[in-house]
Scaffold this active site. Structure first.
Site, PDB file in Angstrom:
ATOM      1  N   CYS A 125      -9.110  -9.095   5.014  1.00 30.82           N
ATOM      2  CA  CYS A 125      -7.838  -9.172   5.867  1.00 30.82           C
ATOM      3  C   CYS A 125      -6.990  -8.809   6.798  1.00 30.82           C
ATOM      4  O   CYS A 125      -5.387  -9.286   7.012  1.00 30.82           O
ATOM      5  CB  CYS A 125      -6.377  -9.780   4.162  1.00 30.82           C
ATOM      6  SG  CYS A 125      -8.272 -10.619   2.893  1.00 30.82           S
TER       7      CYS A 125
ATOM      8  N   GLN B 161       1.168  -0.882  -0.184  1.00 36.27           N
ATOM      9  CA  GLN B 161      -0.134   0.300  -0.132  1.00 36.27           C
ATOM     10  C   GLN B 161       0.745   0.924  -0.206  1.00 36.27           C
ATOM     11  O   GLN B 161       0.327   2.403   0.180  1.00 36.27           O
ATOM     12  CB  GLN B 161      -0.890   0.228   1.644  1.00 36.27           C
ATOM     13  CG  GLN B 161      -1.158  -1.264   1.458  1.00 36.27           C
ATOM     14  CD  GLN B 161      -2.425  -1.209   0.373  1.00 36.27           C
ATOM     15  OE1 GLN B 161      -3.519  -0.049  -0.510  1.00 36.27           O
ATOM     16  NE2 GLN B 161      -3.824  -1.956   0.176  1.00 36.27           N
TER      17      GLN B 161
ATOM     18  N   LYS C 239      -1.931  -2.969  -7.328  1.00 37.80           N
ATOM     19  CA  LYS C 239      -2.334  -2.082  -6.873  1.00 37.80           C
ATOM     20  C   LYS C 239      -1.692  -0.712  -7.401  1.00 37.80           C
ATOM     21  O   LYS C 239      -1.512  -0.196  -6.577  1.00 37.80           O
ATOM     22  CB  LYS C 239      -2.125  -1.554  -5.595  1.00 37.80           C
ATOM     23  CG  LYS C 239      -2.879  -3.289  -4.768  1.00 37.80           C
ATOM     24  CD  LYS C 239      -2.605  -3.312  -3.549  1.00 37.80           C
ATOM     25  CE  LYS C 239      -2.927  -4.673  -2.578  1.00 37.80           C
ATOM     26  NZ  LYS C 239      -4.374  -4.501  -2.118  1.00 37.80           N
TER      27      LYS C 239
END
Ligand code: PMP
Length: 419
Positions: A377, A216, A239
């Site tokens: 998650c 991220q 991502k």
């Protein structure tokens, strides 16, 4: 709760022309449930720009053959494009050596590779692997699997009420039995940007290797693996505006050289015979079998796309959205924001009094708004906050204040229905 002023952007000027960026993403012009799509689930996976879609299509239409095998021109061309993508990743994360870039299926596989080939061989009963309470399951379960096999233990460092890592407690937990430290750079639930430079320094001072989960991070912040000096960094292409099916493991060449291979098969060998087999050089030693050739080349296109806008400009745009969104959704009655860290990236996770997150997600879906609901998650983190589930809106390069306004309007309506 910490002061939201800390996430105010440094400038009010638009970071870039979002309209022009949006035009690069065909899916944003589509509808969901008969309404214009408002995509607020980029932390799960980003949408893809034309440059990436075209790169994929072009490889299959014009440049496709298996790589590193054929003597013929087409195979050589595909191999060259694949090699070029590795150099783009090297440049993007400022790695010293292209051989330190290993292509995997995703960040999850990269973590499993490190757990099994770097940490497990020397792990003994009683040893500890230090993680944090805010890890994604991908940075918990692979360590639990090797710990269970060896009688070792996975130790979670605590997270504070605002969703920051308790750095003092973290430091105290690094002990003589700590064999590995694995920490997320940016939390996919809290948005917290962890102080990874300090974490690496603490680990180094005690001689413990560190893996940073940058799944991220790479799409929001500049990454310089040499300056950070961790031992391993992992992320996923999907991502970062790239395709799914491709991940990256960056590791220090000395570590990768010393590690045994992860899987056996074609490409990872130097010589095979029934009397014994020898391994190829890094990174190929870790890349058994035919990779996602077109996907890797398209990751290169995604990196070109991100670099053409500039990661700093992206960060500025997203900080503006985060500040705007934080203010806006907090006006919704009964809304509790989970994660108000001082340093935060593009995520707004929340609960709404009287409403199950699943119901919020379904209502928003009817308005054409895609958000994520569930435990994302990160079950241990939800447990830490006394929750089973939450709702999460997350932003990317293409989101606008209009998207946030649509979200806020729908949340006001949901609050009216459930309270
Ligand atoms: N770590 C973090 C922080 C994540 O957000 C994710 C994806 N949600 C992962 C690891 C795993 O990524 P992937 O599923 O692409 O392997």
């Amino acid at each position: 709760m910490s002061d939201t002023a800390t996430i105010e952007p440094r400038t009010k000027a638009p970071a870039f022309d979002v309209g022009a960026i949006r035009a690069e993403f065909p899916i944003l012009a589509t509808e969901m449930q008969g309404r214009p799509l408002v995509y607020l689930d980029s932390a799960a996976s980003t949408q893809k720009p034309k440059a990436v879609i075209d790169a994929l299509a072009h490889v299959y239409a014009a440049d496709y053959a298996n790589i590193h095998r054929g003597i013929y021109d087409l195979s050589q061309r595909a191999s060259a494009l694949h090699d070029e993508a590795r150099h783009k990743v090297q440049r993007f994360i400022k790695a010293q050596d292209w051989r330190e870039i290993v292509f995997t299926r995703n960040a999850t596989e990269a973590i499993n590779l490190v757990a099994q080939c770097f940490t497990a061989p020397d792990l003994r009963a009683g040893d500890e692997i230090l993680v944090t309470e805010m890890e994604h399951h991908a940075n918990i379960v692979p360590w639990q699997m090797i710990a269970e096999a060896k009688g070792a233990k996975v130790v979670p460092a605590p997270v504070t009420e605002v969703g920051e890592l308790d750095l003092e407690a973290f430091e105290r937990l690094i002990g003589p039995k700590t064999r590995m430290i694995a920490v997320v750079w940016v939390s996919n639930v809290l948005g917290t940007v962890n102080p990874v430079a300090e974490i690496v320094a603490l680990a180094k001072a005690r001689g413990v290797p560190v893996l940073i989960d940058a799944a991220q991070a790479v799409q929001h912040l500049p990454v310089d693996v040499q300056a950070l000096d961790a031992d391993f960094i992992v992320f996923s292409a999907h991502k970062l505006y790239g395709p799914s099916g491709v991940g990256v493991l960056w590791g220090k060449a000395a570590h990768l050289d010393a590690m045994p291979p992860y899987q056996g098969g074609g490409d990872m060998i130097e010589r095979v015979s029934f009397s014994g087999t020898t391994w190829n050089e890094i990174p190929f030693k870790f890349e058994a079998g035919t990779p996602d050739i077109a996907g890797i080349i398209a990751l290169g296109a995604a990196i070109d796309f991100v670099e053409s806008i500039g990661i700093e400009a992206i960060a500025r745009h997203e900080a503006e959205l985060l500040a705007y969104g934080t203010r806006a959704i907090q006006q919704v009655p009964g809304l509790r924001l989970i994660g108000t860290a001082h340093e935060k990236a593009s995520v707004l996770t929340f609960t709404l009094e009287g409403a199950h997150p699943q119901d919020i997600g379904m209502l928003l879906d009817l308005d054409g708004i895609a958000i994520r609901t569930g435990h994302h998650c990160a079950m241990p983190l939800h447990e830490r906050f006394g929750l089973n589930a939450s709702a999460r809106a997350s932003f990317g390069i293409y989101n606008t204040t209009d998207d946030i306004d649509a979200l806020t309007r729908s949340l006001h309506r949901a609050a009216g229905m459930f309270q």
